[in-house]
Design an enzyme around this catalytic site. Structure first.
Site, PDB file in Angstrom:
ATOM      1  N   GLY A  45       0.840  -1.189   0.000  1.00  0.00           N
ATOM      2  CA  GLY A  45       0.000   0.000   0.000  1.00  0.00           C
ATOM      3  C   GLY A  45       0.872   1.235   0.000  1.00  0.00           C
ATOM      4  N   ASP A 171     -12.392   5.430   8.559  1.00  0.00           N
ATOM      5  CA  ASP A 171     -12.039   4.949   7.220  1.00  0.00           C
ATOM      6  C   ASP A 171     -12.562   3.530   6.991  1.00  0.00           C
ATOM      7  OD1 ASP A 171     -10.939   5.159   4.689  1.00  0.00           O
ATOM      8  OD2 ASP A 171      -8.925   4.562   5.318  1.00  0.00           O
TER       9      ASP A 171
END
Length: 390
Positions: A45, A171
């Site tokens: 990521g 999130d």
């Protein structure tokens, strides 16, 4: 032999803000902290690479999230480390069913390098994300019974974060929810694959870049909430622009104070996405890849109706997009839309009526009247069997 040359960008190299010096040069076979042996790469990521490891002390597999070097103010890496340490303290103080569905750190340490430290977060290995799971189902529509199982347990996890820890995830999305592994068989398969066909990295200016090995797709119905880099304490008051574009709560959109209810909103939007295979809101200018705030407001009004006047009067955006009576005066026009029409995977009848009551408790303009996790966990639609098959 490792290959070299100007090959196409691989994995983290393809990210918009990739910088090779920020990533730790992990190699399979490395032993970290004289304890964790690196077996294979599992993913990557913007802020880390993730590896399957073997813990020589506990004699168990471990997930090793090796973070980029980032000591800037507001760094998601430093924030996640701080939040995980805080969560660990709360987890030791009292038991809670939400712990079962929350990915806690088993160990956190840093790897020193000449350019600075890299944090390594050790957790129990899990399966693929719900986002990956969506990709294998036709039209990205998950079975209804599976959705209910996942969503119900996510609310239990969030209840622990909110009520016990005083923390807001901010999130929650299919990308940040993993499926629990029922056993180690898929991890043993990865280790066996790596033993028989070792990964060969591409060398980029002396830095090895590996290709990830896929983890097993699990249908256990047990979600594990993860990725706490954007997590916030509820106090002091939060008021800034935050959250992922497609899951942003209206109080954030209106630049009003926000707190625990934003997580409830995100789970509600995610529920619709998993059932229908598409997002309820899509306020993105795809040509320029930009979030369009008035488009978002118009779409929210289309599905939720106009916001209460007493709410929008508090917003600095009030007279930009509304007249003094709260009427929409901006472009684009309000779309003709309804939750009844959006929901197509539940047939009209008692169950759909129950689902619409459920989702309307969550998707509210006013966070003060939005259902809490305690109120939503026993909801009729989540708990009642509706002659479902999975």
């Amino acid at each position: 032999m490792a290959s070299s040359g100007a090959a196409r960008p691989l994995e983290e190299q393809s990210l918009p803000f990739y910088h090779r010096k920020h990533y730790y040069p992990v190699r399979t076979g490395d032993v970290l902290k004289d304890r964790y042996r690196v077996i294979a790469k599992l993913g990557y990521g913007a802020y880390s690479t993730v590896w399957l490891g073997w813990d020589d002390r506990s004699k168990q597999y471990a997930s090793l999230k090796i973070c980029i070097r980032d000591d800037t103010k507001g760094s998601p890496v430093l924030n996640e480390v701080a939040m995980l340490q805080r969560l660990s303290r709360f987890a030791q103080e009292a038991d809670h069913p939400g712990l079962e569905f929350t990915r806690l750190a088993q160990d956190i340490f840093h790897i020193d390098t000449p350019t600075g430290p890299h944090y390594c977060i050790v957790t129990k290995p899990q399966g693929a994300s719900i986002r990956t799971l969506q990709e294998v189902f036709p039209d990205a529509v998950l079975p209804k019974l599976l959705v209910k199982s996942l969503i119900h347990r996510l609310f239990v996890s969030v209840n622990w974060l909110h009520a016990t820890c005083g923390l807001i995830h901010t999130d929650i999305s299919p990308q940040n929810v993993l499926m629990d592994l029922e056993d180690d068989s898929s991890l043993k398969d990865i280790e066996e694959q790596e033993s028989q066909d070792p990964s060969t990295p591409i060398m980029s200016q002396g830095i090895p870049i590996y290709r990830s090995r896929a983890t097993m797709l699990e249908l256990s119905g047990i979600p594990i909430l993860t990725d706490f880099g954007q997590m916030r304490p509820a106090q002091p008051e939060n008021r800034d622009w935050w959250m992922s574009d497609l899951y942003r709560a209206p109080e954030v959109l209106l630049q009003l104070p926000w707190s625990f209810p934003v997580d409830i909103w995100s789970i509600g939007v995610m529920t619709l996405e998993l059932l229908e295979g598409k997002n309820l809101f899509d306020p993105i200018d795809r040509t320029n890849d930009q979030y369009v705030l008035p488009l978002a407001l118009a779409q929210y009004i289309g599905y939720l109706g106009p916001p209460p006047l007493e709410i929008i009067k508090q917003s600095p955006l009030f007279l930009t997009y509304f007249d003094e009576k709260g009427n929409w005066i901006s472009d684009p026009p309000i779309p003709q839309a309804s939750l009844e029409d959006f929901v197509t995977t539940i047939s009209p009848g008692k169950e759909k009526d129950a689902f619409l009551r459920f989702i309307r408790k969550i998707l509210t303009w006013d966070p003060e009247i939005r259902a809490t996790s305690v109120e939503i966990i026993p909801d009729e639609w989540l708990m009642k069997p509706w002659d479902e098959k999975f």
